[in-house]
Scaffold this active site. Structure first.
Site, PDB file in Angstrom:
ATOM      1  N   LYS A 236     -28.258   4.071 -35.467  1.00  7.63           N
ATOM      2  CA  LYS A 236     -28.206   4.604 -36.581  1.00  7.63           C
ATOM      3  C   LYS A 236     -27.745   3.269 -37.210  1.00  7.63           C
ATOM      4  O   LYS A 236     -28.066   2.964 -38.658  1.00  7.63           O
ATOM      5  CB  LYS A 236     -27.030   5.460 -37.428  1.00  7.63           C
ATOM      6  CG  LYS A 236     -26.056   5.253 -37.197  1.00  7.63           C
ATOM      7  CD  LYS A 236     -24.881   6.268 -37.856  1.00  7.63           C
ATOM      8  CE  LYS A 236     -24.008   6.971 -37.070  1.00  7.63           C
ATOM      9  NZ  LYS A 236     -23.229   6.142 -36.299  1.00  7.63           N
TER      10      LYS A 236
ATOM     11  N   LYS B 265     -21.432  -3.674 -27.488  1.00 14.58           N
ATOM     12  CA  LYS B 265     -22.173  -4.012 -29.199  1.00 14.58           C
ATOM     13  C   LYS B 265     -21.415  -5.130 -29.137  1.00 14.58           C
ATOM     14  O   LYS B 265     -21.306  -5.735 -30.321  1.00 14.58           O
ATOM     15  CB  LYS B 265     -20.512  -3.355 -29.504  1.00 14.58           C
ATOM     16  CG  LYS B 265     -21.502  -1.429 -29.891  1.00 14.58           C
ATOM     17  CD  LYS B 265     -20.560  -0.776 -30.890  1.00 14.58           C
ATOM     18  CE  LYS B 265     -21.571   0.934 -30.529  1.00 14.58           C
ATOM     19  NZ  LYS B 265     -20.852   1.442 -31.922  1.00 14.58           N
TER      20      LYS B 265
ATOM     21  N   LYS C 221     -31.298   2.316 -26.893  1.00  9.67           N
ATOM     22  CA  LYS C 221     -31.013   3.944 -26.973  1.00  9.67           C
ATOM     23  C   LYS C 221     -31.694   3.644 -28.924  1.00  9.67           C
ATOM     24  O   LYS C 221     -30.896   2.849 -29.674  1.00  9.67           O
ATOM     25  CB  LYS C 221     -29.433   4.380 -27.197  1.00  9.67           C
ATOM     26  CG  LYS C 221     -28.918   5.063 -27.302  1.00  9.67           C
ATOM     27  CD  LYS C 221     -27.361   5.191 -27.495  1.00  9.67           C
ATOM     28  CE  LYS C 221     -26.876   4.804 -29.298  1.00  9.67           C
ATOM     29  NZ  LYS C 221     -25.902   5.390 -29.408  1.00  9.67           N
TER      30      LYS C 221
HETATM   31  P1  ATP Z   1     -23.936   3.238 -34.150  1.00  9.88           P
HETATM   32  O1  ATP Z   1     -25.184   3.076 -34.284  1.00  9.88           O
HETATM   33  O2  ATP Z   1     -23.294   3.142 -35.567  1.00  9.88           O
HETATM   34  O3  ATP Z   1     -22.717   2.674 -33.106  1.00  9.88           O
HETATM   35  P2  ATP Z   1     -25.077   5.602 -32.902  1.00  9.88           P
HETATM   36  O4  ATP Z   1     -26.247   6.112 -33.570  1.00  9.88           O
HETATM   37  O5  ATP Z   1     -24.561   5.193 -31.797  1.00  9.88           O
HETATM   38  O6  ATP Z   1     -24.211   4.492 -34.156  1.00  9.88           O
HETATM   39  P3  ATP Z   1     -22.836   7.610 -32.593  1.00  9.88           P
HETATM   40  O7  ATP Z   1     -21.912   7.099 -34.140  1.00  9.88           O
HETATM   41  O8  ATP Z   1     -22.013   6.740 -31.974  1.00  9.88           O
HETATM   42  O9  ATP Z   1     -23.751   7.431 -33.157  1.00  9.88           O
HETATM   43  O10 ATP Z   1     -23.284   8.614 -31.685  1.00  9.88           O
HETATM   44  C1  ATP Z   1     -22.446   9.949 -32.990  1.00  9.88           C
HETATM   45  C2  ATP Z   1     -23.410  11.438 -31.504  1.00  9.88           C
HETATM   46  O11 ATP Z   1     -24.435  10.716 -31.534  1.00  9.88           O
HETATM   47  C3  ATP Z   1     -22.272  11.011 -29.757  1.00  9.88           C
HETATM   48  O12 ATP Z   1     -22.524  11.991 -29.557  1.00  9.88           O
HETATM   49  C4  ATP Z   1     -23.722  10.207 -29.221  1.00  9.88           C
HETATM   50  O13 ATP Z   1     -24.525   9.757 -27.634  1.00  9.88           O
HETATM   51  C5  ATP Z   1     -25.085  11.217 -30.393  1.00  9.88           C
HETATM   52  N1  ATP Z   1     -25.948   9.866 -30.662  1.00  9.88           N
HETATM   53  C6  ATP Z   1     -25.941   8.638 -30.934  1.00  9.88           C
HETATM   54  N2  ATP Z   1     -27.771   8.275 -30.434  1.00  9.88           N
HETATM   55  C7  ATP Z   1     -27.750   8.893 -29.714  1.00  9.88           C
HETATM   56  C8  ATP Z   1     -29.188   9.105 -29.896  1.00  9.88           C
HETATM   57  N3  ATP Z   1     -30.016   7.983 -29.688  1.00  9.88           N
HETATM   58  N4  ATP Z   1     -29.945   9.649 -28.150  1.00  9.88           N
HETATM   59  C9  ATP Z   1     -29.006  10.792 -28.096  1.00  9.88           C
HETATM   60  N5  ATP Z   1     -27.636  11.104 -28.902  1.00  9.88           N
HETATM   61  C10 ATP Z   1     -27.568  10.137 -29.357  1.00  9.88           C
END
Ligand code: ATP
Ligand code: LTN
Length: 343
Positions: A205, A119, A202
């Site tokens: 969002k 990040k 990965k």
């Molecule tokens: P950001 O992009 O804002 O950092 P993010 O999409 O990675 O957010 P988080 O809020 O960090 O989402 O994650 C919330 C939950 O969703 C966590 O348990 C994380 O492991 C899971 N998660 C996020 N992205 C994935 C993915 N691509 N595949 C599986 N699990 C995910």
């Protein structure tokens, strides 16, 4: 324990940041497990707005995202008889224990965190916040305040969970048993959904590209369009594989599997001899159908404007009771003088 003492169910704590529209990665990696596990646990499902502000957020979008997360938790099937849904910043114990744990965390541990490195690399080096760096100590506070036994998360959170366990062990051995040591729970299929536009990264969002992620609230036609455009390869075989050259196909198969719960063999047999176009159409349909009831329920829940705020108010009150009990024990152990005016 006497026969009249009710046995407490083991606890779950998990959270998602209100940092944008939730993706099918959030659903498959986290929410789907939360729903499946809820009846066997006393669950605390948090909307981690304090984690979201470790990178810049627009205030109105943050407010909207917080309510939207709560509504989506419910729309996925989280039931209030099993789970407490609350906003992290409504329970000030998170900030306080986060600070305390930060004082027990060697910088060497934080320096190893790959999520921080990833990040931070996306921003100007000088503008990376101290909060992004200490993010894992706040996450540890979230989990340890509730004495959580289990933490269902996606694969990207393994390292943060290990740090939480290490911190809890270190604190317990210095001050006596204070925290439950939590276990991670990672889904068999869907622990790491990759970006549709780049299957080596990965799905996230907060990625701004239009064809990167399927959002849980995307319209059916938008979902189809995004999946039909997903990056694959110039070959033709449709099978599960670790080969990075076929990461796109593997990701589509993984999404199919996570939505259908079919076996690897059944899925490979279904697509044997088929083309990538057929695979994409089939994946799009299982995603559209999988999200349809969630989207329908989301619309119903958000039609009642006060409902979500009411759920969050009740959730915060319940969460505070549990969190403050742990925080009081911690304050005492480390030698903070009790505040006699505090209830
Ligand atoms: P950001 O992009 O804002 O950092 P993010 O999409 O990675 O957010 P988080 O809020 O960090 O989402 O994650 C919330 C939950 O969703 C966590 O348990 C994380 O492991 C899971 N998660 C996020 N992205 C994935 C993915 N691509 N595949 C599986 N699990 C995910
Ligand atoms: N860091 C997590 C979100 C998160 C979390 C938690 C997950 C914050 N606190 C406590 C589980 C338990 C992430 O997914 N980025």
């Amino acid at each position: 324990m006497s026969e009249t003492t009710p046995t407490r169910l083991p606890r779950i704590l998990s959270g998602i940041q209100p940092s944008g529209q939730l993706t099918i990665g959030n659903y498959l990696g986290a929410l789907k497990q939360w729903v499946q596990l809820q009846s066997d646990y006393d669950c605390y499902y948090c909307i981690v707005d304090m984690h979201a502000i470790t990178v810049p957020q627009d205030p109105n979008e943050l407010r909207e995202g917080t309510r939207r997360n709560a509504a989506l938790y419910l729309a996925c099937g989280i039931q209030l008889e099993h789970a407490t849904i609350f906003v992290q910043s409504h329970v000030s114990a998170h900030a306080e224990l986060g600070w305390i744990l930060g004082c027990f965390t060697p910088m060497g541990w934080l320096n190893r965190m790959t999520q921080f490195k990833d990040k931070a690399a996306k921003q100007q080096a000088e503008s990376v916040s101290a909060g992004l760096y200490t993010y894992p100590t706040l996450m540890a506070a979230d989990i340890l305040l509730y004495q959580a036994n289990l933490v269902p998360v996606g694969d990207d959170q393994r390292q943060h969970l290990e740090l939480t366990r290490d911190l809890a062990q270190r604190f317990n051995s210095q001050y006596g048993e204070t925290f439950t040591i939590p276990e991670g729970f990672f889904p068999k299929a869907g622990a790491r959904i990759m970006g549709l536009d780049n299957p080596l990264a990965k799905m996230s969002k907060s990625d701004p590209s239009e064809y990167h992620a399927v959002y849980m609230l995307d319209e059916p036609d938008r979902i189809r369009k995004k999946i039909m455009r997903a990056v694959t390869d110039s070959g033709s075989g449709i099978y599960f594989t670790d080969d990075p050259a076929k990461a796109g196909v593997n990701n589509l198969l993984t999404i199919y599997q996570a939505f259908t719960d079919e076996t690897t063999e059944a899925i490979e047999a279904r697509f044997a001899g088929k083309g990538y176009g057929d695979l994409k159409k089939a994946v799009a349909e299982v995603v559209v159908e999988g999200l349809r009831p969630i989207q329908q329920r989301y619309r119903e829940l958000t039609a009642d404007s006060g409902l979500i705020d009411e759920v969050l108010a009740q959730g915060a009150a319940k969460a505070r009771l549990v969190a403050n009990a742990t925080l009081n024990a911690v304050r005492d152990r480390i030698g903070f003088l009790p505040a006699l005016d505090r209830a």
